[in-house]
Design a protein around this motif. Structure first.
Motif, short mmCIF file in Angstrom:
data_model
loop_
_atom_site.label_atom_id
_atom_site.label_comp_id
_atom_site.label_asym_id
_atom_site.label_seq_id
_atom_site.Cartn_x
_atom_site.Cartn_y
_atom_site.Cartn_z
N GLN A 151 -3.70 -5.54 -0.23
CA GLN A 151 -3.78 -4.15 -0.64
C GLN A 151 -2.46 -3.45 -0.39
O GLN A 151 -1.72 -3.81 0.54
CB GLN A 151 -4.90 -3.44 0.11
N SER A 152 -2.16 -2.47 -1.22
CA SER A 152 -0.92 -1.72 -1.07
C SER A 152 -1.07 -0.34 -1.69
O SER A 152 -1.97 -0.10 -2.51
CB SER A 152 0.26 -2.45 -1.73
N TYR B 290 -2.40 2.59 -6.15
CA TYR B 290 -2.90 1.65 -5.15
C TYR B 290 -3.18 0.31 -5.80
O TYR B 290 -3.35 0.19 -7.02
CB TYR B 290 -4.19 2.19 -4.51
N SER B 291 -3.23 -0.69 -4.94
CA SER B 291 -3.66 -2.02 -5.34
C SER B 291 -4.69 -2.47 -4.33
O SER B 291 -4.42 -2.48 -3.12
CB SER B 291 -2.48 -2.99 -5.36
N TYR B 292 -5.88 -2.80 -4.83
CA TYR B 292 -6.96 -3.20 -3.92
C TYR B 292 -7.91 -4.10 -4.66
O TYR B 292 -8.29 -3.80 -5.79
CB TYR B 292 -7.68 -1.96 -3.37
N PRO C 131 -12.16 0.55 -4.01
CA PRO C 131 -11.29 1.21 -3.03
C PRO C 131 -11.92 2.48 -2.48
O PRO C 131 -12.66 3.18 -3.16
CB PRO C 131 -10.06 1.56 -3.87
N SER D 234 -5.29 2.92 -11.64
CA SER D 234 -5.15 2.65 -10.19
C SER D 234 -4.40 3.80 -9.51
O SER D 234 -3.46 3.57 -8.73
CB SER D 234 -4.41 1.33 -9.95
N VAL E 197 -5.51 3.69 1.41
CA VAL E 197 -6.64 2.97 0.80
C VAL E 197 -7.32 2.11 1.86
O VAL E 197 -6.66 1.55 2.75
CB VAL E 197 -6.18 2.10 -0.39
N GLY F 123 -11.44 -0.05 2.64
CA GLY F 123 -12.59 -0.66 1.98
C GLY F 123 -13.85 -0.40 2.76
O GLY F 123 -13.90 0.45 3.64
N ARG G 135 -12.81 -1.47 7.73
CA ARG G 135 -11.53 -1.93 7.19
C ARG G 135 -10.40 -1.06 7.65
O ARG G 135 -10.51 0.16 7.71
CB ARG G 135 -11.56 -1.90 5.66
N THR H 54 -4.53 1.14 4.69
CA THR H 54 -3.15 0.85 4.29
C THR H 54 -2.57 2.13 3.72
O THR H 54 -3.17 2.73 2.81
CB THR H 54 -3.10 -0.27 3.23
#
Lengths: 116, 113
Positions: B2-3, B25-27, B31, B72, B93, B95, B99, B102
């Protein structure tokens, strides 16, 4: 209702020393996470404790260790300090009621650590 | 992995002007998205959060954010900025379950009189 509290507020250490930072979670919270925030950066996850055990860990060396007590408070220990450990250390707490399955984390004011 | 990316390091707006701070974001799963604000030397204060449901979420201090899954993105907006809004803003972000969050690298907002 007291929020997340951290002590001390500021700390100055020299290279090679050891340091202990403390965190008391928000009332009713049982999960504590620690983050490191270097100057000009976003917080980075160090580790998380619940039920008195480390449950998740970020990309930090073993010099970083912690503990959680039965009253849910927590300590962060850093051994063999070096200059790069200078940062704001943030503690966050969460609970089942703080969002779907512990999602929302409440942050303390942080401890500013300076390593000379 | 994730980022979170906050493309704007520093933004300056005039008091009373509108504001939009970008967050991508990247997940790998659903998210959970957050915006936090940090004043100098302070901890993080939650502005708003998105877990599910309506993609436009309202927060404190007149802030809102819109979740766009196709892009995203989770951009933060305010229609009229006040001088007291000057601070560092972080998008994060996470989960389900316990979690870790990030964070992005932050956007520093400066408000001109």
């Amino acid at each position: 209702d007291a929020g997340v509290t951290q002590s001390p507020t500021h700390l100055i250490k020299t290279r090679g020393q050891q340091v202990t930072l403390r965190c008391s979670p928000k009332s009713g919270h049982d999960t504590v996470s620690w983050y490191q925030q270097a100057l000009g950066q976003g917080p980075q996850f160090i580790f998380q404790y619940y039920e008195e055990e480390e449950r998740q860990r970020g990309n930090f060396p073993d010099r970083f260790s912690g503990h959680q007590f039965p009253n849910y408070s927590s300590e962060l220990n850093v051994n063999a300090l070096w200059l790069g450990d200078s940062a704001l250390y943030l503690c966050a707490s969460s609970s089942k009621t703080s969002g779907p399955s512990y999602n929302e984390q409440f942050f303390g004011p942080g401890t500013r650590l300076t390593v000379l | 992995a994730q980022s979170v990316t906050q493309p704007d390091i520093h933004i300056t707006v005039s008091e009373g002007a509108s504001l939009e701070l970008r967050c991508n974001y990247s997940y790998g799963a659903t998210p959970y998205l957050f915006w936090y604000v940090q004043s100098p030397g302070q901890g993080l204060q939650l502005l708003l959060k998105y877990f599910s449901g309506d993609t436009l979420v309202q927060g404190i201090k007149g802030f809102e954010a819109e979740f766009k899954r196709s892009q995203s993105s989770f951009n933060l907006r305010k229609p009229s900025v006040h001088w007291s809004d000057a601070a560092e803003y972080f998008c994060a972000v996470g989960g389900t379950g316990r979690r870790a969050l990030t964070f992005g690298s932050g956007t520093r907002l400066q408000v001109q009189p």
